[in-house]
Design a protein around this motif. Sequence first.
Motif, PDB file in Angstrom:
ATOM      1  N   GLY A 173      -5.393   4.885 -46.877  1.00  0.00           N
ATOM      2  CA  GLY A 173      -6.815   4.472 -46.886  1.00  0.00           C
ATOM      3  C   GLY A 173      -7.294   3.965 -45.460  1.00  0.00           C
ATOM      4  N   ARG A 174      -8.469   3.715 -45.228  1.00  0.00           N
ATOM      5  CA  ARG A 174      -9.095   3.230 -44.157  1.00  0.00           C
ATOM      6  C   ARG A 174     -10.032   2.132 -44.299  1.00  0.00           C
ATOM      7  NH1 ARG A 174     -11.089   7.363 -39.633  1.00  0.00           N
ATOM      8  NH2 ARG A 174     -11.252   5.399 -38.738  1.00  0.00           N
ATOM      9  N   GLN A 175     -10.098   1.189 -43.560  1.00  0.00           N
ATOM     10  CA  GLN A 175     -11.051  -0.028 -43.582  1.00  0.00           C
ATOM     11  C   GLN A 175     -11.524  -0.225 -42.105  1.00  0.00           C
ATOM     12  OE1 GLN A 175      -9.522  -3.733 -45.072  1.00  0.00           O
ATOM     13  NE2 GLN A 175      -7.455  -2.912 -44.866  1.00  0.00           N
ATOM     14  N   ASN A 176     -12.814  -0.674 -42.034  1.00  0.00           N
ATOM     15  CA  ASN A 176     -13.316  -1.010 -40.681  1.00  0.00           C
ATOM     16  C   ASN A 176     -14.521  -1.968 -40.947  1.00  0.00           C
ATOM     17  OD1 ASN A 176     -15.525   0.805 -41.291  1.00  0.00           O
ATOM     18  ND2 ASN A 176     -14.581   2.560 -40.333  1.00  0.00           N
ATOM     19  N   THR A 177     -15.296  -2.154 -40.019  1.00  0.00           N
ATOM     20  CA  THR A 177     -16.602  -3.029 -40.240  1.00  0.00           C
ATOM     21  C   THR A 177     -17.650  -2.424 -41.108  1.00  0.00           C
ATOM     22  OG1 THR A 177     -17.576  -2.296 -38.364  1.00  0.00           O
ATOM     23  CG2 THR A 177     -16.385  -4.261 -37.945  1.00  0.00           C
ATOM     24  N   GLU A 178     -17.633  -1.236 -41.318  1.00  0.00           N
ATOM     25  CA  GLU A 178     -18.668  -0.443 -42.277  1.00  0.00           C
ATOM     26  C   GLU A 178     -18.206  -0.548 -43.672  1.00  0.00           C
ATOM     27  OE1 GLU A 178     -19.415   3.183 -40.519  1.00  0.00           O
ATOM     28  OE2 GLU A 178     -20.625   2.308 -38.894  1.00  0.00           O
ATOM     29  N   GLY A 179     -16.983  -0.495 -43.918  1.00  0.00           N
ATOM     30  CA  GLY A 179     -16.533  -0.513 -45.276  1.00  0.00           C
ATOM     31  C   GLY A 179     -14.891  -0.064 -45.280  1.00  0.00           C
ATOM     32  N   SER A 180     -14.828   0.559 -46.566  1.00  0.00           N
ATOM     33  CA  SER A 180     -13.069   0.877 -46.674  1.00  0.00           C
ATOM     34  C   SER A 180     -13.107   1.990 -47.797  1.00  0.00           C
ATOM     35  CB  SER A 180     -12.356  -0.287 -47.127  1.00  0.00           C
ATOM     36  OG  SER A 180     -12.801  -0.798 -48.324  1.00  0.00           O
ATOM     37  N   LEU A 293     -23.685  -2.669 -46.464  1.00  0.00           N
ATOM     38  CA  LEU A 293     -25.083  -2.392 -46.351  1.00  0.00           C
ATOM     39  C   LEU A 293     -25.946  -3.298 -45.423  1.00  0.00           C
ATOM     40  CD1 LEU A 293     -26.195  -1.567 -50.163  1.00  0.00           C
ATOM     41  CD2 LEU A 293     -25.099   0.067 -48.191  1.00  0.00           C
ATOM     42  N   GLY A 294     -25.199  -4.322 -44.873  1.00  0.00           N
ATOM     43  CA  GLY A 294     -25.844  -5.150 -44.024  1.00  0.00           C
ATOM     44  C   GLY A 294     -26.461  -6.359 -45.102  1.00  0.00           C
ATOM     45  N   ALA A 295     -26.854  -7.648 -44.185  1.00  0.00           N
ATOM     46  CA  ALA A 295     -27.477  -8.788 -44.866  1.00  0.00           C
ATOM     47  C   ALA A 295     -26.679  -9.155 -46.134  1.00  0.00           C
ATOM     48  CB  ALA A 295     -28.778  -8.458 -45.256  1.00  0.00           C
ATOM     49  N   GLY A 296     -25.254  -9.195 -46.061  1.00  0.00           N
ATOM     50  CA  GLY A 296     -24.396  -9.689 -46.969  1.00  0.00           C
ATOM     51  C   GLY A 296     -24.391  -8.910 -48.454  1.00  0.00           C
ATOM     52  N   TRP A 297     -24.917  -7.693 -48.411  1.00  0.00           N
ATOM     53  CA  TRP A 297     -24.860  -6.773 -49.601  1.00  0.00           C
ATOM     54  C   TRP A 297     -23.791  -5.397 -49.316  1.00  0.00           C
ATOM     55  CZ3 TRP A 297     -27.359  -7.375 -53.974  1.00  0.00           C
ATOM     56  CH2 TRP A 297     -28.322  -8.341 -54.044  1.00  0.00           C
ATOM     57  N   THR A 298     -23.129  -5.133 -50.344  1.00  0.00           N
ATOM     58  CA  THR A 298     -22.124  -4.060 -50.493  1.00  0.00           C
ATOM     59  C   THR A 298     -22.081  -3.336 -51.643  1.00  0.00           C
ATOM     60  OG1 THR A 298     -20.526  -5.522 -49.285  1.00  0.00           O
ATOM     61  CG2 THR A 298     -19.703  -3.720 -50.557  1.00  0.00           C
ATOM     62  N   ALA A 299     -22.170  -1.964 -51.395  1.00  0.00           N
ATOM     63  CA  ALA A 299     -21.984  -1.061 -52.730  1.00  0.00           C
ATOM     64  C   ALA A 299     -20.710  -0.671 -52.676  1.00  0.00           C
ATOM     65  CB  ALA A 299     -22.926   0.155 -52.228  1.00  0.00           C
ATOM     66  N   PHE A 300     -20.194  -0.514 -53.800  1.00  0.00           N
ATOM     67  CA  PHE A 300     -18.817  -0.217 -54.156  1.00  0.00           C
ATOM     68  C   PHE A 300     -18.531   0.837 -55.451  1.00  0.00           C
ATOM     69  CE2 PHE A 300     -19.943  -3.907 -56.393  1.00  0.00           C
ATOM     70  CZ  PHE A 300     -19.181  -3.695 -57.784  1.00  0.00           C
ATOM     71  N   ALA A 301     -17.542   1.799 -55.489  1.00  0.00           N
ATOM     72  CA  ALA A 301     -17.350   2.473 -56.508  1.00  0.00           C
ATOM     73  C   ALA A 301     -15.883   2.575 -56.860  1.00  0.00           C
ATOM     74  CB  ALA A 301     -17.875   3.967 -56.109  1.00  0.00           C
ATOM     75  N   GLU A 302     -15.321   3.045 -58.050  1.00  0.00           N
ATOM     76  CA  GLU A 302     -13.998   3.040 -58.495  1.00  0.00           C
ATOM     77  C   GLU A 302     -13.987   4.504 -59.313  1.00  0.00           C
ATOM     78  OE1 GLU A 302     -12.560  -0.283 -60.547  1.00  0.00           O
ATOM     79  OE2 GLU A 302     -12.960  -1.562 -59.040  1.00  0.00           O
ATOM     80  N   ALA A 303     -12.908   5.248 -58.977  1.00  0.00           N
ATOM     81  CA  ALA A 303     -12.545   6.386 -60.051  1.00  0.00           C
ATOM     82  C   ALA A 303     -11.439   6.325 -60.464  1.00  0.00           C
ATOM     83  CB  ALA A 303     -13.088   7.777 -59.314  1.00  0.00           C
ATOM     84  N   THR A 304     -11.080   6.372 -61.589  1.00  0.00           N
ATOM     85  CA  THR A 304      -9.495   6.392 -61.975  1.00  0.00           C
ATOM     86  C   THR A 304      -9.452   7.637 -63.012  1.00  0.00           C
ATOM     87  OG1 THR A 304      -9.294   4.052 -62.008  1.00  0.00           O
ATOM     88  CG2 THR A 304      -7.825   5.169 -63.350  1.00  0.00           C
TER      89      THR A 304
END
Length: 846
Positions: A173-180, A293-304
């Motif tokens: 995995g990777r994570q930074n200020t833009e996401g993970s 996404l900025g301004a306190g908003w985040t898009a996320f996804a999961e797949a199993t």
Amino acid sequence: MPASAPSAAQELGRVQVTGSRLKRIDAEGPVPVQVYRREDLERSGQPSLAKFLNSLNETSMSSGEGANSGTAGQGTVQLRGMPLGSTAVLLNGRKLQAVGSSSASYFNLNLIPIGAIERIEVLPVGSSAVYGGDALAGVVNVVLKSRLDALSLDARVGGGRGFEDGSLALAGGRQNTEGSVLILGSYSKATTLGMSERDFFLDADYRRFGGPDARVRTCAPGTVSSNTNGNLPGLAATSAGIPVTSAGRPTLADFAAAAGRPNLCGDAQNGNGNALVYGNETLGLHTVAERHLGAGWTAFAEATLSEDRLASNFTGMKFNNVLVPASNPYNPFGVPVRVTSTLGLENGSVGIARETRYTRLLGGLRGELPGAWDLEATVTSSRDRSEQRNRNVNVNANARTAALAASDPALALNPFTAGRAATDAVIQSIWSDSVRQTEGSKDMFAAFVRGPAAALPAGSLDAVVGAEVTRDRYDSLTVGTVSNGGSRSAQALYGELRAPLMRRDGVVGRGGELAALTLAARSDRTAQFGRAATYQGGLELRPSASWLLRASAATSLKPPTLSQTFVTDQVLPASSFGLVDPARQGEAVTAGELVRTANPALKPERGKAFSLGANWEPQTGTRLAVTAWRLRAEQLIVLLLPQALLNNEALLPGFVTREAATAGGLPGRLSRLTYAETNLGVLETRGIDLEARRSWRSPGGTWSLGVGATRVQQYDVKLTPNAAVESRLGRRTLDYWSPEWKGQVFGGFAAPAWSLSVTGRYLGAYQDTGSRARRLGDTVLVDLAGRLDLRTLGVPMGGASAAALSFGVVNVGDRQPQFTEAAPYYDPTQADWRGRTLSVRLSVDW
């Protein structure tokens, strides 16, 4: 479900030898939630998620494993010994579907990649108002890994006498200020453990335990007997064991030594016998991604994605008193005879093979709203498809009769041998597979907002308001028959409030609250059952920073499963069930029909749950806790035996249809009996959970001790309104019951480079089925676990940031299950035939 703060020395399986010393009491609420982290699961040595959950004190019984289980090798959990399917299973806080391969009754825990698990949260009381239906007994929330900024490897190999198992997980995995982003692949495999691997089953003569001689004549080879009342030709006996000959074609003289002595055996002498533990292979892929996404908003996804394969071979195919004509070329008697036997394994065997594919996709958006509120919305879609093949269970009687009568050896079936009995074509014309295909799906949209609703003198009034829209589908088809299944749509609205009532002066945070009240309500609506509401309330009292007193009360519900709601009609003659009619003075039922069908009046099961507890943490590393709990299930869905339906005619309007009344004032004879589920059952159980633990530092490391137990004080069952309440506490039955005690004791030491721990698991005494009241249980299993920190020990690991080698020994004393008086002659709800199990695990992070 809230996660507890890390703890220094949690009791039993939750003991962490090293870690933070933050007191858990500051993070706990009005209901008891047990948190088990990944290292706890690994330290237990259990090979699967289901086995780990079934080892917990809160799980007083399990559905068992292998061919004698109630779940055909699918993993599940029954908190508090409540009925199958009454524990809600969540993945990352969101409800999972009841999969098709389980007849849409519960989620198969084997479909969750075990290498992807971060922690498990267990709420062992009913909580439908918060988590929705199916939470009659409680909730298990499996939280998967979500973030990793490295490459991680976890490899495990294990096994014991007669079986092997292992697993492999690789994550990056990777994570930074833009996401993970995280991608994790896992693989696990376990071989079949059959009855032939345990001496307990080898001869099926249980007289050595004070039980019956359970040997039968279906041996390989079996027994021949006369088709008349007289002796077999040339022998002074009516039966004889079939001798083993190299030619597989015994002569009359070969039978002389076995005259009057049938061959007797058990299934374990005919191949593997039934599976005690099914062979299993699981391949999984889990991915998680977030994008800020900025301004306190985040898009996320999961797949199993998961594929589970189960396969086990049992015994050879059987004959039961079949007629072998004189024309059969292998019949040396010259007259028709009867044969009871099992074919040798080179002809094939009875067995099971099932493959299940499971897919779960989720997408969501969360963000901050004005006034310190936040919002989360998700769309989830999951699918499962399964095909189960029961090998060689269908018998073509006409083809078998023809093969036994054939005079041509190329077309004949030889029942007098333990070797090759016929050509493949002949065998396949007689025995064939039963194939069941199932599909299930769940689509859900869910959204909630939460935040401070008002400012109270003691603190903020926090609120959650949400909605869910779901659609479930289930289809089952046994090839060659009519399919069964249907779909259901549901909508739900729910809300929660937490109000601090009083505070202690000068103390900030939740730990400074003197009292707080929690309320929850949920309204579920389905087309079949209308609208149903559930409620939950809780109270927290914190007299000091060391004390938490709590109480909760909740109502719960469990809708009927789709397989109970949609039943394919099947008509059978009522006379074949041996019924007697109590309305006609016990007259035998010789006419009429029995119709297996759905009950259109079936209602959801209802439940009530109560808990009252006290936690005391006078200092970091010390914890004492006690929780009293009570669960009551009403309108319990049961499928009564046909005779019980007839006995309760007055309670089941429309279930019994009769002909016109006869002379003498008696009701008319039975014309139709509806065989369907009813809401007549009641189950009530209560008990106490106890916990004590202590950890302290010494110059060389950290010591930890812990003890915990569940004492069940009541387990009452009433399956029909006019039946007496039956106590099943400490009394083993075939469906609902619970032992009185289940507990664990733990001790461990952790140094910077190594750790060692020992756990004792206790099962209290209980009464066996049968008139002699055999006592079972009162056993202790000892587990041992250790860990070496390879980097601290200076072992070169190719630039790894962390590396550990762990080992575990489950059931150090190799204690085997106890004999019971009724078949299968052991208790599947408590037994683990693996015995002593050893495992080694390597974990490396780069």
